[in-house]
Design an enzyme around this catalytic site. Sequence first.
Site, PDB file in Angstrom:
ATOM      1  CG  HIS A  51      -1.797   1.195   1.361  1.00  0.00           C
ATOM      2  ND1 HIS A  51      -3.142   1.160   1.058  1.00  0.00           N
ATOM      3  CD2 HIS A  51      -1.530   2.470   1.738  1.00  0.00           C
ATOM      4  CE1 HIS A  51      -3.657   2.370   1.243  1.00  0.00           C
ATOM      5  NE2 HIS A  51      -2.708   3.186   1.658  1.00  0.00           N
ATOM      6  CD  GLU A  52       1.561   3.521   3.722  1.00  0.00           C
ATOM      7  OE1 GLU A  52       1.711   4.562   3.069  1.00  0.00           O
ATOM      8  OE2 GLU A  52       0.554   3.305   4.440  1.00  0.00           O
ATOM      9  CG  HIS A  91       0.833   8.329  -7.258  1.00  0.00           C
ATOM     10  ND1 HIS A  91      -0.342   8.626  -6.623  1.00  0.00           N
ATOM     11  CD2 HIS A  91       0.754   8.930  -8.468  1.00  0.00           C
ATOM     12  CE1 HIS A  91      -1.095   9.371  -7.426  1.00  0.00           C
ATOM     13  NE2 HIS A  91      -0.452   9.575  -8.548  1.00  0.00           N
ATOM     14  CG  HIS A 119       0.381   6.211  -0.773  1.00  0.00           C
ATOM     15  ND1 HIS A 119      -0.676   6.734  -1.464  1.00  0.00           N
ATOM     16  CD2 HIS A 119      -0.151   5.626   0.333  1.00  0.00           C
ATOM     17  CE1 HIS A 119      -1.799   6.481  -0.804  1.00  0.00           C
ATOM     18  NE2 HIS A 119      -1.514   5.807   0.284  1.00  0.00           N
TER      19      HIS A 119
HETATM   20 ZN    ZN Z   1      -2.953   5.318   1.806  1.00  0.00          ZN
END
Ligand code: ZN
Length: 601
Positions: free
Chosen positions: A392-393, A399, A396
């Site tokens: 998940h991290e 991205h 980010h």
């Molecule tokens: Zn998040």
Amino acid sequence: MSSKGLKSRDKTDPKYKWNIEAMISDESTIDRDLQKIKKQAEKYTAEFAGHLGDSADTLYDAFASRDRIMRKLEKIYVYAHMRRDEDNSNSYYQGMTDKSMAVIAYVSSAVSFFTPELLSIKRKKLLGFIDENPKLKTYEFVIQDALRQKEHVLSKKEESVMAQMGEITGATNDIFTMLNNADIKFDDAVDSKGKKHPVTHGTYIKHMESKDRVLRESAYNSMYDSFKNLINTISAAYNYNTKTDVVNARIRGYGSSREAALSGDNIPGAVYDNLVSVVNDNLPSMHRYVELRKKLLGLDKMYMYDMYVPLIKIPNRKVSFEDGLDIIREALKPLGKDYIRKMNKGISQGWIDVYENKGKTSGAYSFGCYDSYPYILLNYTDTLKDVFTIIHEMGHSMHSRYTRDSQPYIYGSHSIFTAETASTVNESLLMNYLLNKETDKRMRKYLLNMYLEEFRTTLFRQTMFAEFEDITHKAIESGQVLTGEWMCSEYQALNDKYYGPAVERDDTIRYEWARIPHFYNAFYVYKYATGYSAAAAICDRILTEGKPAADDYIDFLRTGESDYPIELLKIAGVDMSSPEPIRKAMDKFNQLLDEFEGMVR
Ligand SMILES: [Zn+2]
């Protein structure tokens, strides 16, 4: 683990610490740099205030110098913040964080003339500047966006009144926060053996996941009894919070408070309505899942406190950090070689701070600035759930990596609307990867249950919240006062509608709205549901269409904030202004539910 058992930071193996030295290697100049930045901000105001409209070149210089100042300042702040997170008992970095925040406040105030002055320049002249100085093209989107919102900007004097009133109207949120974090007390919950357990916001969800039903019920009653006892106070706070949204929107000339809230990201109201209506169409599937839950738990009567207990038990399997990384490398392969290569490079550069240590900030995040690595803070404990947290991290951080490699500073961040898409695409890819290779029946059921729960808590539950906010704001807009009784009965009706007939009605869940802090930041939670749907649609496209879809997605990751979120997501092949992505997400939910039902029947 108690904090006594934890290692101090200096005992942690450096290979599991983030390489924050790569960001700022010499701290001795920081104080001086902050003072320099302050001076530059003063000079900035003297040079540009009152002159933005002088010429195209002056306007460009004003934009570019503002970026340079903010960029340097952001770097120091982020560095201090991350250093503090390494060990919160370290007062040196607390001091550095405070100092940099004070300079941020100072600089923000010094450059605050910028937007109002920009908007005071005539539209035609402003757009003419862009033709005159091609370097201003970089700032065209910011300029166009400011012009778009211009009709809601008031006169200088009125804006000043609004800003001063803002110091007071925020009170309702503070009052609720104080009540919710400091004053409210919960009775201890009692388990089936008569043992007492403290109830806090932190322990509540753990109690809800407990196998011990007596404990679950006791914690549930303890939580909601406390809110019930304070319901009139909370209702008054929420009533005025909602009213503030409505009055502000009216003063600024918006059609509604929702329109005002959505206008920042330029989100059409249809996006909100599509979400609510498609999720409503699919509530029978939610009811089927709840029914199945009741059956699997073997209950005659099921209550809301039975909603979080995992349906499938699995033996605790340890996943080391290194194994976790291998899993995510495999799971993210569908995104293409470039993504994996960049990610591996990041890992070896030291993006990740892996393990817990004494004083380290809890939880997990991705953080950094335009001129640093996109760092990741973890508190890794060798579970499969932690692997989901890394991926998940990492979503980010990657991205950010792609965006900062492609965009200028001004577009180098992300809106929440797109940010949670990038992290959730990764989680969905991991889930699909694990499901594809898992042959063990029990493990498969466990994963399916985990996946279904994500849909329930992110897509269904957040949409229910979004619907509640819409109802309360519309009520105020039609001249109603929000009383505790009215809100509780509206909330009860929503809860009945979402969870269906398999759940027994009690006099308790109707108070749930009163404990949701997000409601004091209205029209925000729907972004979790839309982000989740967009991610489900993108993941589906990547897994069925392969490389072209993955390439489109990478192109989307490169865009930062260079356009409105709805436009950016179109690059990844998802049109959130249509109900299609929500429908696709619902199809996925139904498909997972069919498989799960088939396996456990
Ligand atoms: Zn998040």
